[in-house]
Motif scaffolding. Structure first.
Motif, PDB file in Angstrom:
ATOM      1  N   GLY A  67      -3.704 -13.249  -6.331  1.00 14.31           N
ATOM      2  CA  GLY A  67      -2.699 -14.211  -6.752  1.00 14.31           C
ATOM      3  C   GLY A  67      -1.390 -13.539  -7.121  1.00 14.31           C
ATOM      4  N   GLY A  68      -0.346 -14.286  -7.119  1.00 11.85           N
ATOM      5  CA  GLY A  68       0.970 -13.752  -7.465  1.00 11.85           C
ATOM      6  C   GLY A  68       1.640 -13.085  -6.282  1.00 11.85           C
ATOM      7  N   LYS A  69       2.571 -12.204  -6.575  1.00 15.59           N
ATOM      8  CA  LYS A  69       3.356 -11.497  -5.562  1.00 15.59           C
ATOM      9  C   LYS A  69       3.108  -9.999  -5.669  1.00 15.59           C
ATOM     10  CE  LYS A  69       6.040 -14.967  -4.086  1.00 15.59           C
ATOM     11  NZ  LYS A  69       6.171 -15.339  -2.693  1.00 15.59           N
ATOM     12  N   ARG A  70       3.374  -9.303  -4.579  1.00  9.38           N
ATOM     13  CA  ARG A  70       3.321  -7.841  -4.536  1.00  9.38           C
ATOM     14  C   ARG A  70       4.401  -7.364  -3.574  1.00  9.38           C
ATOM     15  NH1 ARG A  70      -2.187  -7.291  -1.056  1.00  9.38           N
ATOM     16  NH2 ARG A  70      -1.313  -8.014   0.909  1.00  9.38           N
ATOM     17  N   PRO A  71       4.765  -6.078  -3.644  1.00  8.73           N
ATOM     18  CA  PRO A  71       5.736  -5.564  -2.688  1.00  8.73           C
ATOM     19  C   PRO A  71       5.218  -5.708  -1.248  1.00  8.73           C
ATOM     20  CG  PRO A  71       5.462  -4.032  -4.499  1.00  8.73           C
ATOM     21  CD  PRO A  71       4.394  -5.071  -4.645  1.00  8.73           C
ATOM     22  N   TRP A  72       6.117  -6.064  -0.348  1.00  8.23           N
ATOM     23  CA  TRP A  72       5.778  -6.223   1.064  1.00  8.23           C
ATOM     24  C   TRP A  72       5.845  -4.857   1.717  1.00  8.23           C
ATOM     25  CZ3 TRP A  72       9.380  -8.684   5.219  1.00  8.23           C
ATOM     26  CH2 TRP A  72       8.673  -8.843   6.422  1.00  8.23           C
ATOM     27  N   ARG A  73       4.693  -4.267   1.958  1.00  4.92           N
ATOM     28  CA  ARG A  73       4.630  -2.897   2.456  1.00  4.92           C
ATOM     29  C   ARG A  73       4.906  -2.814   3.952  1.00  4.92           C
ATOM     30  NH1 ARG A  73      -1.194  -0.679   1.435  1.00  4.92           N
ATOM     31  NH2 ARG A  73      -0.187  -0.422  -0.548  1.00  4.92           N
ATOM     32  N   THR A  74       5.291  -1.622   4.376  1.00  2.00           N
ATOM     33  CA  THR A  74       5.570  -1.359   5.782  1.00  2.00           C
ATOM     34  C   THR A  74       4.272  -1.164   6.556  1.00  2.00           C
ATOM     35  OG1 THR A  74       7.562  -0.212   5.059  1.00  2.00           O
ATOM     36  CG2 THR A  74       6.943   0.070   7.348  1.00  2.00           C
ATOM     37  N   TYR A  75       3.378  -0.371   5.995  1.00  2.00           N
ATOM     38  CA  TYR A  75       2.103  -0.073   6.643  1.00  2.00           C
ATOM     39  C   TYR A  75       0.951  -0.302   5.681  1.00  2.00           C
ATOM     40  CZ  TYR A  75       4.405   2.352  10.510  1.00  2.00           C
ATOM     41  OH  TYR A  75       5.164   2.663  11.601  1.00  2.00           O
ATOM     42  N   GLN A  76      -0.194  -0.638   6.232  1.00  2.00           N
ATOM     43  CA  GLN A  76      -1.451  -0.608   5.494  1.00  2.00           C
ATOM     44  C   GLN A  76      -2.379   0.220   6.359  1.00  2.00           C
ATOM     45  OE1 GLN A  76      -2.961  -4.324   4.140  1.00  2.00           O
ATOM     46  NE2 GLN A  76      -4.550  -3.354   2.948  1.00  2.00           N
ATOM     47  N   GLY A  77      -2.536   1.503   5.960  1.00  2.04           N
ATOM     48  CA  GLY A  77      -3.227   2.450   6.831  1.00  2.04           C
ATOM     49  C   GLY A  77      -2.394   2.610   8.095  1.00  2.04           C
ATOM     50  N   PRO A  78      -3.007   2.558   9.270  1.00  2.00           N
ATOM     51  CA  PRO A  78      -2.246   2.701  10.516  1.00  2.00           C
ATOM     52  C   PRO A  78      -1.620   1.387  11.001  1.00  2.00           C
ATOM     53  CG  PRO A  78      -4.567   2.577  11.013  1.00  2.00           C
ATOM     54  CD  PRO A  78      -4.445   2.587   9.500  1.00  2.00           C
ATOM     55  N   LYS A  79      -1.912   0.274  10.320  1.00  2.00           N
ATOM     56  CA  LYS A  79      -1.424  -1.027  10.764  1.00  2.00           C
ATOM     57  C   LYS A  79      -0.010  -1.305  10.256  1.00  2.00           C
ATOM     58  CE  LYS A  79      -2.539  -5.917  10.671  1.00  2.00           C
ATOM     59  NZ  LYS A  79      -3.354  -6.959  10.062  1.00  2.00           N
ATOM     60  N   TYR A  80       0.914  -1.552  11.184  1.00  2.00           N
ATOM     61  CA  TYR A  80       2.296  -1.882  10.835  1.00  2.00           C
ATOM     62  C   TYR A  80       2.376  -3.330  10.368  1.00  2.00           C
ATOM     63  CZ  TYR A  80       7.318  -2.582  11.246  1.00  2.00           C
ATOM     64  OH  TYR A  80       8.626  -2.873  10.984  1.00  2.00           O
ATOM     65  N   LEU A  81       2.935  -3.551   9.175  1.00  2.00           N
ATOM     66  CA  LEU A  81       3.042  -4.887   8.600  1.00  2.00           C
ATOM     67  C   LEU A  81       4.461  -5.445   8.632  1.00  2.00           C
ATOM     68  CD1 LEU A  81       0.753  -4.364   5.469  1.00  2.00           C
ATOM     69  CD2 LEU A  81       0.120  -5.316   7.698  1.00  2.00           C
ATOM     70  N   GLY A  82       5.460  -4.585   8.839  1.00  2.00           N
ATOM     71  CA  GLY A  82       6.838  -5.051   8.962  1.00  2.00           C
ATOM     72  C   GLY A  82       7.614  -5.158   7.669  1.00  2.00           C
ATOM     73  N   GLY A  83       7.017  -4.777   6.546  1.00  2.00           N
ATOM     74  CA  GLY A  83       7.704  -4.879   5.264  1.00  2.00           C
ATOM     75  C   GLY A  83       8.613  -3.690   5.001  1.00  2.00           C
TER      76      GLY A  83
END
Length: 103
Positions: A67-83
């Motif tokens: 719940g709530g908000k978190r920083p929008w990350r660029t990667y999670q492991g090798p997966k690109y998330l675009g943050g």
């Protein structure tokens, strides 16, 4: 950090919070924390300094699991998330206290 403080530097980011509710610079398992810090000399502190966490909406994403908000990350492991990053930036403002009243 204790070594820096013992040598006269002040952590101006110790109590920094975000304007939009961030209570730290990163969020892990639903808990806010701060690994990021800004230390300045006593002379800079005397001239006036403030610090806040830059938690603009475009840097954040919904956290479904906790719940709530978190920083929008660029990667999670090798997966690109675009943050941007898994840590939020600290913004430090330097200035003279009561500058308007000085000649």
């Amino acid at each position: 950090m204790r070594l820096l403080a013992a040598n006269g530097l002040t952590d101006v980011s110790a109590n920094a919070i975000g304007i939009n509710g961030a209570k730290g610079t990163y969020r892990y398992q639903g808990e806010w924390g701060s690994l990021d810090h800004v230390f300045v000399s006593q002379k800079i502190c005397e001239k006036g300094v403030s610090c806040h966490i830059f938690d603009a909406p475009f840097l954040m994403e919904d956290e479904e699991k906790y719940g709530g908000k978190r920083p929008w990350r660029t990667y999670q492991g090798p997966k690109y998330l675009g943050g941007f990053s898994d840590h939020l930036p600290l913004v430090v403002t330097f200035g003279m206290p009561n500058a308007a009243s000085k000649p």
